[in-house]
Design a protein around this motif. Structure first.
Motif, PDB file in Angstrom:
ATOM      1  N   ALA A  63       0.825  -1.204   0.000  1.00  0.00           N
ATOM      2  CA  ALA A  63       0.000   0.000   0.000  1.00  0.00           C
ATOM      3  C   ALA A  63       0.860   1.255   0.000  1.00  0.00           C
ATOM      4  O   ALA A  63       0.547   2.239  -0.685  1.00  0.00           O
ATOM      5  N   ILE A  67       0.560   3.984  -2.949  1.00  0.00           N
ATOM      6  CA  ILE A  67       0.181   5.374  -2.667  1.00  0.00           C
ATOM      7  C   ILE A  67       1.233   6.339  -3.189  1.00  0.00           C
ATOM      8  O   ILE A  67       0.923   7.373  -3.789  1.00  0.00           O
ATOM      9  N   MET A  70       1.032   6.576  -6.993  1.00  0.00           N
ATOM     10  CA  MET A  70      -0.177   7.285  -7.422  1.00  0.00           C
ATOM     11  C   MET A  70      -0.066   8.783  -7.172  1.00  0.00           C
ATOM     12  O   MET A  70      -0.586   9.596  -7.942  1.00  0.00           O
ATOM     13  N   LEU A  71       0.644   9.169  -6.104  1.00  0.00           N
ATOM     14  CA  LEU A  71       0.774  10.589  -5.755  1.00  0.00           C
ATOM     15  C   LEU A  71       2.049  11.217  -6.294  1.00  0.00           C
ATOM     16  O   LEU A  71       2.311  12.399  -6.068  1.00  0.00           O
ATOM     17  N   SER A  78       7.490   7.184   0.557  1.00  0.00           N
ATOM     18  CA  SER A  78       6.105   6.843   0.917  1.00  0.00           C
ATOM     19  C   SER A  78       6.016   5.541   1.690  1.00  0.00           C
ATOM     20  O   SER A  78       5.192   5.409   2.612  1.00  0.00           O
ATOM     21  N   PHE A  82       4.350   5.288   5.387  1.00  0.00           N
ATOM     22  CA  PHE A  82       3.105   4.539   5.522  1.00  0.00           C
ATOM     23  C   PHE A  82       3.277   3.407   6.530  1.00  0.00           C
ATOM     24  O   PHE A  82       2.397   3.158   7.357  1.00  0.00           O
ATOM     25  N   GLY A 116      -4.035  -2.025  -0.275  1.00  0.00           N
ATOM     26  CA  GLY A 116      -2.890  -1.994  -1.174  1.00  0.00           C
ATOM     27  C   GLY A 116      -3.137  -2.763  -2.450  1.00  0.00           C
ATOM     28  O   GLY A 116      -2.836  -2.276  -3.552  1.00  0.00           O
ATOM     29  N   MET A 119      -5.493  -0.869  -4.787  1.00  0.00           N
ATOM     30  CA  MET A 119      -4.829   0.212  -5.529  1.00  0.00           C
ATOM     31  C   MET A 119      -3.936  -0.349  -6.631  1.00  0.00           C
ATOM     32  O   MET A 119      -3.880   0.193  -7.740  1.00  0.00           O
TER      33      MET A 119
END
Length: 287
Positions: A63, A67, A70-71, A78, A82, A116, A119
């Motif tokens: 995850a 993330i 994606m960002l 990240s 996380f 996760g 996504m």
């Protein structure tokens, strides 16, 4: 960030094929920094019965990476952040819910892993990028990564030196801890945060699937070898360091050519077999 030229020079002196190459020097330095941390924390994880905690945090890497991608955030930023959040969340749920600890961890584990995978399923590109974190690749370390490992190692040393006895009290008995005026919540959250970060950094080297083994197997070996509580830590560090260095050396040999992470874990398992034999011989002599 830091001047690590002296570390690279020391690594280049190591009598192993390929140590003239920079990526091999980075890999060796990273393993020498990670092995003592995972070994020491592994003994504490076994003592506090937190193996499932480490597994849950390790699997949250999926995850964290998703993330980040994606960002537009680098996964090496990240993912630890996380994982840190997940570790603190698990500790919060453990402390403030009426569920047994393993059940609380299982709930968070399920939610994080499912999120996760959800996504990842939205993008085939993200799925391809996750391959490295699934199996790990210590040979992809960079100078920036080594600097972060050094910083984490410094934090780890300071925490262990200043908090070892308090952690021991907190892990043994809340009543004893309070009698010694130990702030149990503070030390539990701090330990969870440090463990989460070490797990996430270890994912870079051995992958999500094997990161828990990096903690547990050396500690299990140490329990078989050691006769004292202090001896467990030194045995765990010895097993972890020797397996890490030998695993790196063997994995790059043309006649073997295996992934470094699995090779390291296989060597720790060999150590475990030896420790079981040694323990059985010692027990027979004591009868």
């Amino acid at each position: 960030m830091f001047d690590i030229s002296w570390l690279l020079h020391l690594a280049s002196l190591f009598p192993m094929e390929g140590m003239d190459m920079r990526f091999m020097q980075y890999a060796l330095i990273a393993l020498v920094l990670l092995a003592p941390m995972t070994a020491t924390l592994g003994v504490q994880v076994v003592h506090y019965r937190m193996a499932f905690f480490a597994d849950a945090v390790g699997h949250s890497a999926f995850a964290g990476v998703a993330i980040g991608l994606m960002l537009g955030i680098h996964p090496h930023i990240s993912m630890p952040l996380f994982g840190l959040g997940v570790g603190l969340l698990i500790m919060f749920v453990q402390r403030y819910s009426t569920l047994p600890p393993d059940t609380a961890i299982g709930v968070v584990f399920a939610g994080v892993v499912a999120g996760g995978l959800a996504m990842v399923s939205r993008s085939s590109a993200i799925a391809r990028d996750l391959q490295q974190f699934l199996y790990g690749d210590i040979l992809t370390m960079t100078e920036t990564d080594i600097c972060w490992h050094l910083l984490l190692f410094a934090v780890f040393l300071i925490f262990q030196i200043t908090s070892f006895n308090s952690l021991l009290y907190a892990g043994t008995s809340g009543i004893i801890a309070r009698a010694h005026r130990v702030r149990v919540a503070l030390y539990e959250y701090s330990f969870a945060a440090l463990l989460a970060l070490v797990v996430m950094f270890s994912v870079w080297g051995v992958g999500v699937l094997l990161v828990t083994a990096m903690l547990i197997v050396p500690a299990a070996c140490a329990r078989n070898f050691a006769r004292t509580a202090g001896g467990m830590f030194w045995w765990a560090i010895a097993v972890s360091l020797s397996s890490a260095v030998a695993g790196l050396a063997l994995s790059v040999q043309p006649w073997l050519a295996t992934a470094t992470g699995p090779t390291i874990i296989l060597l720790t398992c060999v150590w475990f077999v030896v420790s079981v034999i040694a323990a059985s011989i010692r027990n027979e002599r004591s009868l």
